[in-house]
Scaffold this motif. Structure first.
Motif, PDB file in Angstrom:
ATOM      1  N   MET A   1       0.844  -1.169   0.000  1.00  0.00           N
ATOM      2  CA  MET A   1       0.000   0.000   0.000  1.00  0.00           C
ATOM      3  C   MET A   1       0.893   1.237   0.000  1.00  0.00           C
ATOM      4  N   ILE A   2       0.498   2.251  -0.753  1.00  0.00           N
ATOM      5  CA  ILE A   2       1.206   3.523  -0.811  1.00  0.00           C
ATOM      6  C   ILE A   2       0.518   4.466   0.167  1.00  0.00           C
ATOM      7  N   GLU A   3       1.272   5.162   0.977  1.00  0.00           N
ATOM      8  CA  GLU A   3       0.685   6.088   1.944  1.00  0.00           C
ATOM      9  C   GLU A   3       0.858   7.526   1.495  1.00  0.00           C
ATOM     10  N   ARG A   4       0.056   8.397   2.072  1.00  0.00           N
ATOM     11  CA  ARG A   4       0.055   9.817   1.741  1.00  0.00           C
ATOM     12  C   ARG A   4       1.431  10.430   1.968  1.00  0.00           C
ATOM     13  N   GLY A   5       1.874  11.262   1.021  1.00  0.00           N
ATOM     14  CA  GLY A   5       3.189  11.891   1.106  1.00  0.00           C
ATOM     15  C   GLY A   5       3.167  13.176   1.916  1.00  0.00           C
ATOM     16  N   MET A  36      -1.376  13.846  -2.619  1.00  0.00           N
ATOM     17  CA  MET A  36      -2.778  13.610  -2.955  1.00  0.00           C
ATOM     18  C   MET A  36      -3.165  12.139  -2.847  1.00  0.00           C
ATOM     19  N   VAL A  37      -2.196  11.259  -2.794  1.00  0.00           N
ATOM     20  CA  VAL A  37      -2.451   9.821  -2.852  1.00  0.00           C
ATOM     21  C   VAL A  37      -2.755   9.271  -1.467  1.00  0.00           C
ATOM     22  N   GLU A  38      -3.897   8.572  -1.360  1.00  0.00           N
ATOM     23  CA  GLU A  38      -4.235   7.887  -0.120  1.00  0.00           C
ATOM     24  C   GLU A  38      -3.693   6.466  -0.129  1.00  0.00           C
ATOM     25  N   ARG A  39      -3.868   5.771  -1.248  1.00  0.00           N
ATOM     26  CA  ARG A  39      -3.347   4.414  -1.384  1.00  0.00           C
ATOM     27  C   ARG A  39      -3.496   3.938  -2.821  1.00  0.00           C
ATOM     28  N   ARG A  97     -12.965  16.388  -4.056  1.00  0.00           N
ATOM     29  CA  ARG A  97     -13.500  15.059  -3.757  1.00  0.00           C
ATOM     30  C   ARG A  97     -12.399  14.006  -3.786  1.00  0.00           C
ATOM     31  N   THR A  98     -12.737  12.842  -3.226  1.00  0.00           N
ATOM     32  CA  THR A  98     -11.889  11.667  -3.336  1.00  0.00           C
ATOM     33  C   THR A  98     -12.295  10.937  -4.610  1.00  0.00           C
ATOM     34  N   VAL A  99     -11.330  10.498  -5.375  1.00  0.00           N
ATOM     35  CA  VAL A  99     -11.592   9.755  -6.607  1.00  0.00           C
ATOM     36  C   VAL A  99     -10.662   8.548  -6.678  1.00  0.00           C
ATOM     37  N   VAL A 100     -10.999   7.652  -7.576  1.00  0.00           N
ATOM     38  CA  VAL A 100     -10.149   6.505  -7.866  1.00  0.00           C
ATOM     39  C   VAL A 100      -9.708   6.629  -9.315  1.00  0.00           C
ATOM     40  N   LEU A 101      -8.405   6.532  -9.557  1.00  0.00           N
ATOM     41  CA  LEU A 101      -7.867   6.569 -10.910  1.00  0.00           C
ATOM     42  C   LEU A 101      -7.554   5.150 -11.349  1.00  0.00           C
ATOM     43  N   LEU A 102      -8.103   4.739 -12.457  1.00  0.00           N
ATOM     44  CA  LEU A 102      -7.849   3.413 -13.012  1.00  0.00           C
ATOM     45  C   LEU A 102      -6.631   3.506 -13.923  1.00  0.00           C
TER      46      LEU A 102
END
Length: 174
Positions: A1-5, A36-39, A97-102
């Protein structure tokens, strides 16, 4: 998992390194500010969202929250393709907003020194507002993606209406 920077693209203007999450689409490297990345996770099934803009593949349930899934391939003019088990999803939080990038794959993090950053204008012909810069890497160029410019204002409104019909993005209540 990648955590927020800890830093964002604005740190680059101040002279500090900016950390980016590198992801690939059809062999081209892209970056998103790590702040910006949550995971990042393996792809899961996506539920279609009627009335959403064409760049929205659908929605997923993320810990009780309905989150839109953006088809990054469509935004960058690549052919859309069926969801694959090898695809990845990046959960990211923008200003609105929170989004998911495919994406095809998540490669890892990259630290971009300020001297490596150049504006996308003139380097990437036809680059729209979603690509804000380029970082030179030893193996090529990394295009820096601005999540908050991914959708136009009209597409944001269309997505808001589609999510409202779906039941809202704040989780229903009962």
């Amino acid at each position: 998992m990648i955590e927020r920077g800890l830093t964002s693209g604005s740190a680059t203007a101040e002279g500090a390194s900016a950390f980016l999450l590198r992801f690939d689409l059809d062999g081209q490297a892209y970056g998103l500010p790590l702040a910006m990345v949550e995971r990042a996770v393996r792809a899961v099934a996506v539920t279609p969202l009627p009335g959403a803009p064409g760049l929205v593949r659908g929605v997923i349930n993320l810990q009780g929250q309905v989150v839109p899934v953006m088809d990054v391939r469509r935004r960058f003019g690549l052919d859309s393709r069926p969801l694959s088990l090898s695809d990845h999803m990046i959960v990211a939080r923008g200003l609105r907003r929170t989004v998911v990038l495919l994406v095809d794959s998540v490669v890892g993090t990259v630290a971009g020194a300020p001297v490596d950053w150049v504006s996308a204008q003139g380097v990437v012909p036809g680059a729209d507002d979603a690509i804000v810069g380029v970082v030179r890497l030893s193996d090529g160029l990394l295009l820096i993606h601005d999540l908050d410019r991914f959708l136009s204002a009209a597409e944001e409104e269309q997505l808001d209406r589609a999510l409202a019909v779906k039941g809202g993005s704040e989780g229903g209540g009962g």
